[in-house]
Design an enzyme around this catalytic site. Structure first.
Site, PDB file in Angstrom:
ATOM      1  N   SER A 140      25.226 -79.812  47.510  1.00 28.80           N
ATOM      2  CA  SER A 140      24.224 -80.171  46.506  1.00 28.80           C
ATOM      3  C   SER A 140      23.917 -81.648  46.658  1.00 28.80           C
ATOM      4  CB  SER A 140      24.795 -79.903  45.112  1.00 28.80           C
ATOM      5  OG  SER A 140      23.951 -80.425  44.115  1.00 28.80           O
ATOM      6  N   LYS A 142      22.786 -83.257  43.939  1.00 28.53           N
ATOM      7  CA  LYS A 142      22.791 -83.748  42.557  1.00 28.53           C
ATOM      8  C   LYS A 142      24.020 -84.633  42.340  1.00 28.53           C
ATOM      9  CE  LYS A 142      22.588 -79.668  40.574  1.00 28.53           C
ATOM     10  NZ  LYS A 142      22.497 -78.642  39.532  1.00 28.53           N
ATOM     11  N   GLU A 244      22.985 -72.482  38.092  1.00 29.68           N
ATOM     12  CA  GLU A 244      23.380 -72.939  36.750  1.00 29.68           C
ATOM     13  C   GLU A 244      23.877 -71.763  35.903  1.00 29.68           C
ATOM     14  OE1 GLU A 244      23.203 -76.133  35.169  1.00 29.68           O
ATOM     15  OE2 GLU A 244      23.173 -76.773  37.258  1.00 29.68           O
TER      16      GLU A 244
END
Ligand code: NAD
Length: 393
Positions: A140, A142, A244
């Site tokens: 990821s 993020k 998520e």
């Protein structure tokens, strides 16, 4: 040593891994750092035994400065990121410096954010040491830290230049934490690749006796599930929001408990809540709901109560109201955006084309009460495993 290319923010990033391959990994990191004036090794105090050979080996090729972090969700803050970047500058960091993050997802996030901010972005290397980090968070771009109002509210996107993992590093993770750390893999199986369910169950069964084979299989499940999404939605703002799943109420539990309910545990509870809501709203059928309990049951969620004083239900509600997915779609103040499932491996796609559905806050809270075992009063305290309570599903 094995190698996969992972597409991260449009770049093909090498993921080098294997068992007992530290020396080769250090060689690859030294090659990357050949143009660097400094490697800033940000490491978790708990992994000193694994970090020392890395620092020693690297120091033969490049100057190394070590910044040691005491991991913990309550320390995943901007002030820790500030300490890291100030330390880097005192050590003479420049645009050519490489930040190497060695530890779990927490260290990866604080060091990742520091690398994203220093000189508006310098090279980052992930050296993951937990299952969550190795099989999920390094896949990821993020990078975020928590604010007083909730989890991962402040951050940026920053891709690593290299990911390198000696799966041997993971073997010092206590068995219970290893199992709950595989909640993200359970999520991948339930929400994205249900065909890998037997592979996951087999890997879980082999973890104790054949850890090397099991960890290699788990890494493959993580990469297989995420790779196609990272190519088409590298910043995880559309279809990749599926990852998520379980994270809305899960993040609230993790945050309000200040990490006493660890990330994996919290996501496992969060998936059971999301599955129950999906069922209540007429999406997921009973068979798929039962499958959630079967898969999550393999992670052996600990039966302990949440800790001193339990969890404040009002705080959970307040944290849910500030969930970081808010804003992807219109949501009333008394609704919370959640990923729900139509069936295992198939998300409910909302009106806005992304896999988020506005769920009434009262419904989310009442399902959380039932699933996690909350009293409807001021505190939410888990009694029993919760799974027993759900044995009737
Ligand atoms: N996309 C993303 O960026 C992403 C994805 C998933 C999770 N996360 C974040 O990752 C964090 C959770 O990850 P985590 O579970 O790795 O947490 P963590 O980094 O806090 O590590 C958990 C515990 O394990 C210890 N530890 C680390 N490596 C060890 C080892 N090899 N042996 C023994 N102990 C070890 C740590 O000291 C800590 O106590 C959360 O903050 C979560 O938000 C981020």
């Amino acid at each position: 040593m094995l190698r996969q290319e992972v597409s991260l923010d449009g770049k093909d990033v090498p993921y080098l891994y294997g068992v007992d391959v530290t020396e080769e990994l250090v060689g690859a990191l030294a090659d990357l750092a050949v143009t660097a004036d400094l490697v800033l090794l940000v490491t978790d105090r708990e992994v000193t035994v694994h970090a020392e050979p890395v620092a020693r080996g690297l120091a033969k090729a490049v100057r190394v400065a070590v910044f040691t972090v005491d991991a913990g969700e309550q320390r995943k803050t901007l002030s820790l990121v500030e300490d890291i970047v100030e330390f880097a500058i005192r050590q003479g960091a420049s645009r050519s410096t490489v930040v190497a993050a060695m530890g779990g997802g927490m260290v990866g996030n604080v060091a990742g954010l520091a690398a994203g901010l220093l000189f508006r972005g310098i090279r980052l290397v992930h050296l993951p040491t937990t299952p969550i980090a190795a099989f999920d968070s390094v896949l990821s771009v993020k990078q975020a830290v928590n604010l007083s109002g909730g989890k991962n509210l402040c951050g940026t996107y920053h891709a690593p230049s290299l990911i390198a993992c000696d799966l041997r590093w993971l073997t010092s993770v206590p068995h219970g934490q290893m199992l709950t750390g595989l909640a993200e893999m359970a999520k991948n199986v339930l929400a994205v690749v249900p065909t890998r369910r037997h592979a996951l169950e087999q890997a879980l069964g082999r973890l104790a006796d054949e850890p090397a084979a099991a960890l290699l299989e788990l890494l493959d499940i993580g990469c297989t599930a995420k790779a196609p999404y990272l190519r088409t939605d590298p910043r995880e703002r559309r279809e990749a929001l599926v990852f998520e799943y379980g994270h809305t109420t899960g993040h609230a539990l993790e945050f309000v408990s200040q990490g006493r309910i660890n990330h994996g545990e919290a996501i496992a509870w969060g998936m059971l809540v999301a599955a129950e809501i999906s069922h209540t709203l007429g999406h997921l059928d009973r068979g798929d709901l039962a499958l959630h309990h079967q898969v999550v049951g393999r992670l052996r969620l600990p039966p302990a109560a949440a800790g001193p004083g339990g969890l404040d239900r009002d705080r959970i509600r307040a944290v849910l109201a500030r969930d970081n997915k808010r804003g992807y779609l219109p949501c009333a103040p008394d609704e919370v955006p959640m990923v729900l499932l139509e069936s295992v491996g198939r998300v409910v796609t909302g009106d806005h084309g992304c896999p988020l559905v506005p769920v009434p806050m009262d419904l989310a809270m009442s399902v959380l009460d039932t699933v996690v075992g909350a009293a409807p009063g001021a505190t939410l305290v888990r009694a029993g495993s919760g799974l027993e309570r759900l044995g009737t599903v």
